[in-house]
Design an enzyme around this catalytic site. Structure first.
Site, PDB file in Angstrom:
ATOM      1  N   LYS A  38       0.848  -1.200   0.000  1.00 65.43           N
ATOM      2  CA  LYS A  38       0.000   0.000   0.000  1.00 65.43           C
ATOM      3  C   LYS A  38       0.877   1.242   0.000  1.00 65.43           C
ATOM      4  O   LYS A  38       1.926   1.272   0.650  1.00 65.43           O
ATOM      5  CB  LYS A  38      -0.900  -0.031   1.241  1.00 65.43           C
ATOM      6  CG  LYS A  38      -1.975   1.055   1.264  1.00 65.43           C
ATOM      7  CD  LYS A  38      -2.889   0.878   2.476  1.00 65.43           C
ATOM      8  CE  LYS A  38      -3.949   1.963   2.579  1.00 65.43           C
ATOM      9  NZ  LYS A  38      -4.811   1.765   3.769  1.00 65.43           N
ATOM     10  N   SER A 113      -9.578   1.773   2.969  1.00 64.52           N
ATOM     11  CA  SER A 113      -8.757   2.567   2.077  1.00 64.52           C
ATOM     12  C   SER A 113      -7.707   1.728   1.349  1.00 64.52           C
ATOM     13  O   SER A 113      -7.053   2.236   0.440  1.00 64.52           O
ATOM     14  CB  SER A 113      -8.051   3.675   2.863  1.00 64.52           C
ATOM     15  OG  SER A 113      -7.196   3.109   3.841  1.00 64.52           O
ATOM     16  N   SER A 137      -9.718  -0.500   7.241  1.00 65.05           N
ATOM     17  CA  SER A 137      -9.215  -0.301   5.875  1.00 65.05           C
ATOM     18  C   SER A 137      -8.609  -1.525   5.216  1.00 65.05           C
ATOM     19  O   SER A 137      -8.356  -1.517   4.018  1.00 65.05           O
ATOM     20  CB  SER A 137      -8.192   0.830   5.848  1.00 65.05           C
ATOM     21  OG  SER A 137      -8.821   2.031   6.194  1.00 65.05           O
TER      22      SER A 137
END
EC number: 6.3.5.7
Lengths: 433, 471
Positions: A38, A113, A137
């Site tokens: 990420k 996210s 997330s």
């Protein structure tokens, strides 16, 4: 055998912000395995943008602790995945690099996210990826995209190198198509790091076991109540039925503090965010601009220009919640609510070994469907409590509604990540067989 | 009108590494931004890691100042924007400081002992440093070498009643810190002071960032005058922050409104609360100034004044103890009065003086091989050599070379006689009972003998000559 991995994926879902066409790798347990990271986790020499324009060209000079561990075990870091800007969102639509699409249905969001990581795994571009989970997330996109995601116990995985959004809540965690791969990745990243003072030396070294006879599964009424799509609730209840067939027993538990969880979460995460993001002043980070104004006006202009709406909204909320005269009314009360939820979980874990419920109250939204921030925040209701309590929680696919994946969420006691992994593994093995 | 002064002192702790990372704190003479890492640069993702030594030093100070160390203290973020602050917040301690409620004993303006209460001490990190390039440059430079340097902030109650008391307090505090070995007073910016001052019944003014002891006294003296003048003219003192301009010795108003801050303090999520109260008992304190002063008086039989002076600096006290063996009272006089005076005059440090040579000098004085006056001459030669980085000759060698050995009675009878013969007026004055005349004549003889004679002995010989008329 050390070498270089060629990586030129067909990224039709916009899962990546940056891809490394030639990814070097070494020897070890993950030798040659492509791992996507990420884009809020620092990678030396590979830009780390947090999906924000202000960090568009930021290349960290150092690796996050977990990235160092991945490299040590031979993994090939093949790219940095798309996300909500600075992790703020539930759909990956707030990325400055455009939204990611859900491979299960490209008209829908992948969740957020860590939507890019989830989509990259779900689309088969990589076998495993790292995400981060502040209020759900990792679990939310795992549920929406139909993969497995684990939010570890707070303090079990080093946050060193994770660009902070809400330090006291967030953890880096593994995402993969199977529980076994999630567990493998977890074994690599959960290693003690003296640089993170909030960490405890509790390495994870575990082979998942499907033996769950006698496991007491707590069912909190709050996880099946108002706001939860009845079809999602039904699918999850069926999944819990599978656990019972495997020898687990269910017990009713209650998390009464849930009703304040979202409010407490948003006060705490925005407060911490307002402080963490203050360093992005457009001078040391962001495009060089000669504004010919005083420095604080320059900061103001650049932050307005370079931060997205959601980021600015949360900074404003947090700044307000911490300001003199309001901190007692908001921040202090949120901390009390957080303590209550922690205690609720402690009580519940007297009767239950794991707690089960849906990961998300609904299936994946359509792109652009949620325009009102409040209704978006409400969809975090089932994931946020685990972050407030710092406990481990996993989301494992448990069926579909309208053809879209549904996630079963399993939460455990602090540092009992192994137990939630086993429960998820048992379920997964049973339904796959 | 009563003057009320309270101080906030930022002390740079003499740790090897910074407060939250492993970067070296000794950046003197090094290029800007060479002692930096992701942590002290505030790079995204970096996390603080608390320096144990800094905590230990803080606890040492707390113990020396007789403070209470609460069960739990906590770090907090103080949020504000400034170009030298890399994270846009400073990690400090807010409502849960390391220690509270201490005392420091000082002399008040009448010379009586008085207690200054310490409110709290807490740990915090220094920000970086802005360098404004000379001239009308369009930019400023930032140096992060200082970013993350550990500071201990010491806050007093408003217990001081004059600028002089404030200075005495600071001297006392610095001495304690030096005794504890937690502080290097020679480093630039190692002690910085914010002073709060008010005249009884009117508003309080804060003078920020004064970087010397003399500066504190000067700034406060200026403020007392300024505030008194305001009140005399029927105006009021405004509550404000002022800057001290060291060069001009004045304070100027900092623009009030822009300086107002809401720091939005909250607990630092990246550090755990500190639980160190039970470690205080294990801390060994060295002998502190007051105890050492009392011991010096008891053990060496020296005066309060000498003991106070000698213990005012641990290096000086060590030096004294190294040479006291010869004769403590003689040594005290020579070290506290003569040597210290010479060092101050030369701006020399005691560290540059070889104790063994001074002990030899004291031996020569004690055995009356040389007079006090000749001793001063020898001392000066020795210090000049030290200051010039030359080897310091043994004092006996200097005495021999310069012919400074004490003269014996017979050697200067002819000189006495010559002086008496050359000054008939003085002789006449002496005979008519003017005592000053004797001193004059002795002085003349001293001049001729270049200090090799003892003035008391000379006085006896001169008066004998005069009284017996033995010219």
């Amino acid at each position: 055998m050390a070498g270089t991995l060629q990586f030129s994926p067909d990224d039709r879902y916009n899962a990546f912000i940056t891809t490394c066409r030639e990814a070097p790798f070494g020897d070890g347990a993950l030798a040659g395995t492509a791992v996507a990271v990420k884009d809020n986790i620092s990678t030396a020499g590979i830009r780390t943008t947090c999906a924000s324009r202000i960090l568009e060209s930021y290349v960290p000079p150092y690796d996050a602790h977990v990235v160092g561990l991945l490299r040590e075990k031979g993994a090939a870091i093949v790219g940095k995945t798309n996300m909500d800007e600075f992790g703020m969102g539930t759909t990956t639509e707030t990325s400055a690099f455009g939204p990611t699409r859900n491979p299960a249905d490209p008209s829908r969001v992948p969740g957020g996210s860590s939507g890019g990581s989830a989509a990259a795994v779900a689309a088969g571009l990589v076998p495993m990826a790292l995400g981060t989970d502040t209020g759900g997330s990792i679990r939310c996109p795992a549920a929406f995209c139909g993969i497995v995601g684990l939010k570890p116990t707070y303090g079990r995985v080093s946050r060193y190198g994770l660009v902070a959004y809400a330090n006291s809540l967030e953890q880096i965690g593994p995402m993969a198509r199977t529980v076994e791969d999630v567990s493998r990745l977890m074994s690599v990243i959960a290693r003690y790091d003296p640089h993170d003072s909030t960490m405890l030396d509790r390495p994870y070294d575990h082979q998942p076991s499907a033996e769950i006879k006698g496991l007491r599964v707590g069912i909190p009424e709050e996880y099946f109540g108002e706001g939860v799509d009845p079809r999602v609730a039904g699918t999850v209840r069926d999944a819990i039925g599978v656990l019972e067939e495997l020898g687990a027993e269910t017990v009713p538990v209650s998390i009464p503090g849930m009703r304040h969880a979202l409010a407490a979460y948003y006060v705490i995460c925005t407060s911490e965010a307002s402080s963490n993001l203050a360093r992005f002043d457009g001078v040391r980070y962001g495009p060089a601009v000669d504004t010919r104004k005083s420095w604080h006006e320059a900061y103001q202009d650049l932050r307005l220009e370079l931060f997205g709406t959601e980021v600015r909204r949360r900074i404003m909320l947090g700044t307000f919640a911490l300001s003199a005269g309001y901190a007692g009314r908001y921040y202090a009360k949120a901390q009390v609510a957080r303590r209550n939820i922690k205690e609720d979980f402690e009580r519940a874990f007297c009767d239950a070994d794991v707690i089960a419920g849906p990961t998300m109250p609904t299936v994946a939204f359509r792109l652009g469907e949620k325009t009102d921030p409040l209704s978006m925040y409400l969809s975090d209701i089932l994931t946020v409590p685990a972050n407030l309590a710092g406990i481990p929680a996993i989301s494992v696919p448990c069926g579909r509604v309208d053809g879209l994946p549904v996630g079963l969420q399993l939460m455990g006691r602090q540092f009992e990540d192994e137990r939630v992994v086993d429960a998820a593994f048992a379920y997964e093995q049973e339904v796959r067989a | 009108m009563k003057t009320i002064v309270g101080l906030e002192i930022h002390v740079q702790l003499a740790t090897r590494t910074k407060l939250f990372c492993g970067c070296s704190t000794d950046y003197r003479d090094d290029e800007p931004n060479t002692h930096c890492c992701p942590v002290c640069l505030g790079l995204p993702g970096a996390l603080p890691r608390l320096n144990r030594k800094a905590v230990e030093y803080g606890l040492k100070v707390a113990k020396a100042l007789d403070m209470r160390v609460p069960e739990e203290s906590e770090f907090a973020r103080k949020n504000y924007f400034y170009p030298d602050l890399p994270k846009a917040y400073q990690i400090t301690q807010y409502d849960k400081p390391l220690a509270v409620e201490g005392t420091v004993e000082i002399e008040d303006d009448e010379g009586h002992e008085k207690i200054v209460r310490i409110t709290r001490v807490h740990l915090e990190e220094d920000p970086g440093r802005l360098v404004h390039v000379a001239g009308a440059s369009k930019y400023s430079l930032v140096d992060y070498n200082r970013s993350g340097i550990p500071l201990l902030e010491i806050v007093t109650e408003p217990d001081m009643r004059s600028p002089q008391e404030a200075r005495r307090f600071l001297n006392k505090l610095r001495t304690i810190l030096e005794y504890l070995g937690v502080f290097d007073g020679d480093r630039e910016g190692s002690l910085r002071v914010d002073a709060n001052i008010s005249l009884e019944g009117s508003e309080r003014v804060e003078v920020k960032n004064i970087s010397s002891y003399k500066g504190v006294e000067k700034a406060l003296t200026f403020e007392v005058t300024r505030q008194k003048n305001l009140l005399r003219r029927g105006q009021t003192v405004t509550r404000e922050t002022r800057h001290f301009m060291e060069g001009r010795g004045i304070t100027t108003s900092a623009r009030g409104k822009e300086e107002e801050h809401d720091y939005r303090y909250f607990p630092e999520p990246d550090l755990r609360p500190l639980r160190v109260a039970d470690r205080v008992a294990e801390i060994d304190l060295p002998e502190l100034p007051v105890a050492r002063k009392n011991r010096f008086m008891a053990q060496y039989g020296i005066s309060l004044n000498h003991a106070r002076t000698l213990t005012g600096d641990p290096k000086l006290a060590d030096f004294f103890e190294a040479v006291a063996g010869v004769d403590p009272v003689l040594a005290a006089t020579w070290v506290a009065d003569t040597l210290l005076g010479e060092l101050n005059y030369r701006d020399m440090s005691i560290a540059a003086v070889p104790a063994d040579r001074i002990a030899e000098l004291l031996d020569l004085l004690k055995s009356e091989t040389i007079t006090d006056k000749a001793g001063v001459q020898v001392l000066r030669e020795m210090l000049d050599a030290c200051a010039a980085g030359k080897p310091c000759e043994p004092p006996a060698v200097i005495v021999e070379r310069e012919g400074l050995a004490r003269a014996t009675g017979g050697e200067f009878t002819p000189i006495v006689q010559a002086v008496i013969a050359a000054n008939p007026q003085a002789v006449e004055d002496y005979r008519t009972g003017k005592k000053g005349a004797l001193n004059f004549l002795v002085g003349q003889v001293m001049k001729e003998t270049r200090g090799r004679a003892d003035p008391r002995e000379l006085g006896r010989i001169v008066s004998e000559c005069l009284d017996t008329g033995g010219v």
